[in-house]
Scaffold this motif. Structure first.
Motif: not given
Length: 428
Positions: A394-397, A12-15, A330-333, A348-356
């Motif tokens: 999982g985009s930033p919120r 998702p766009p991580n803004r 994972g590419d997607v979790f 952790r995935r949010r912290f590492s750049g908002h992975r899907t």
């Protein structure tokens, strides 16, 4: 079609959010310690991780020396691992040198002095520790925390304390080298099949017994789970209506439902799916439908030889750490249930750049699955499920505050946990 499946893999766009966890200018090195904080970390791996990071922050608030925590050996998992079996102990101590003094064990002199064992109040703010707990140093040089989970509030703590929780979680607390190395091997082998989904399939015996979810199980299985629940003394709720649990979205998706869900989103049957889980209740036969839709199902046991896994076998927390590492990468979790592991990996995935991270809307899905069984897996239902989950990637919120109308402890319980979403405190 293929165009929409490309969209599924794109993060998702991580803004432009990046980690910002350095302390403010006002933050000083730890001053001379007022006493020792001895911690018993309780629960499974991810519950212990959150608890340990909270205790680092609490030691800082209390101005205490933290003794390396002992890990839970009595929970459902009966794991004998020590802190240094699971985590890189020296890295932990050295990483926190400007925050909190951490020592490997209580000095002899202190272990013979007066100790106070207490259960800190759940979801407390800094004032509780500064006013209530800190007063105990006058009488007791050693304070023992009997439990570590949910001892700190998610919100309204000083910004430097929140940043410290993130430094503890995302920098100081690394797994032991042998776990990190094996995790990397598992990630590489999974990636050799292509981009992969890490599926946290929370369909183990303990989970189903605890939650009272019996959908799709035989009468004998339902009875067996009830017996487990009734004989586990520290689980408070014994009488559970499985239909009601499910309607409220409190049950994990069954392996079969996960297959339908992933297919409806548009993932192709050639997608590698890594199963992050303990032993699935009902074994291979319960996995049949999911495997029919996604034949490339892999797990630790499929990817590594018994000899490679031998050092970790019979250590639930070390095996869980391997699943955590493969899930974070994972590419997607996709978590089928919002338990401690799902929240820790998501954070952790949010912290590492908002992975899907695609979080199934369980409450809505339970209603929709009824249509599946009646109308089959038609295009309309698929489209509906895809649309429902377009915004759940999982985009930033900002971390959600308490649900309106909740009071007391339930207010804290209904908030997003700090470690599942470190925004706004640790990302900017």
């Amino acid at each position: 079609g293929n165009g929409s499946s490309e969209k599924l893999w794109k993060p998702p766009p991580n803004r432009g959010f990046v980690p910002c966890i350095r302390p403010s200018a006002a933050y000083a090195n730890p001053s001379s310690s007022r006493g020792y904080l001895v911690v018993h970390a309780n629960g499974g791996l991810n519950q212990m991780i959150a608890g340990i990071c909270d205790m680092v922050a609490i030691a800082r608030i209390l101005n205490a020396t933290l003794v390396i925590p002992t890990l839970d050996k009595h929970s459902f998992w009966q794991d004998t691992s020590t802190f240094s079996d699971v985590f890189d102990e020296n890295h932990f101590i050295n990483s926190l040198v400007n925050d909190v003094k951490v020592i490997k064990k209580l000095p002899k002199k202190a272990s013979n002095s007066a100790q106070l064992a207490m259960s800190f109040r759940s979801w407390s703010g800094a004032d509780y520790y500064e006013q209530v707990v800190a007063r105990m140093w006058d009488k007791y040089p050693v304070i023992r925390a009997k439990k570590s989970d949910s001892r700190l509030a998610n919100n309204n703590l000083p910004p430097d304390i929140q940043k410290l929780r993130c430094r503890a979680c995302y920098e100081a607390l690394r797994f032991a080298p042998k776990i990190e190395a094996m995790g990397k091997i598992l990630v590489d082998r999974t990636k050799s099949f292509g981009r992969y989904i890490a599926l946290h399939l929370r369909f183990e015996k303990d989970m189903l017994a605890f939650s009272g979810c019996t959908h799709d199980l035989s009468a004998e299985e339902a009875e067996e789970l009830k017996t487990v629940r009734e004989s586990t003394t520290w689980w408070k709720v014994k009488d559970i209506d499985p239909l009601e649990q499910r309607a409220k979205g409190f049950c994990p998706l069954t392996p079969n439902e996960v297959g339908i869900f992933l297919k409806a989103l548009g993932f192709s049957s050639t997608t590698p799916v890594y199963i992050a889980a303990g032993e699935i209740y009902g074994g291979e036969s319960r996995m049949r439908d999911l495997r029919a839709r996604f034949p490339l199902l892999v797990n630790k046991e499929k990817l590594a030889s018994p000899v490679e896994l031998e050092p970790f076998t019979n250590h639930a927390s070390q095996l869980a750490a391997l699943d955590y590492l493969v899930s974070v990468d994972g590419d997607v979790f996709v978590p089928t249930y919002s338990g401690n592991m799902a929240r820790a990996v998501e954070g952790r995935r949010r912290f590492s750049g908002h992975r899907t991270t695609i979080t199934p809307d369980r409450q809505v899905l339970m209603k929709n699955f009824r249509f599946f069984w009646v109308f089959g897996e038609g295009r309309n239902v698929s489209h509906r499920i895809y649309e429902l989950h377009r915004r759940r990637r999982g985009s930033p919120r900002k971390r959600k505050g308490p649900r309106s109308g909740t009071k007391g402890k339930d207010r804290f319980r209904s908030e997003d946990t700090f470690y599942s979403n470190p925004l706004p405190d640790c990302l900017c």
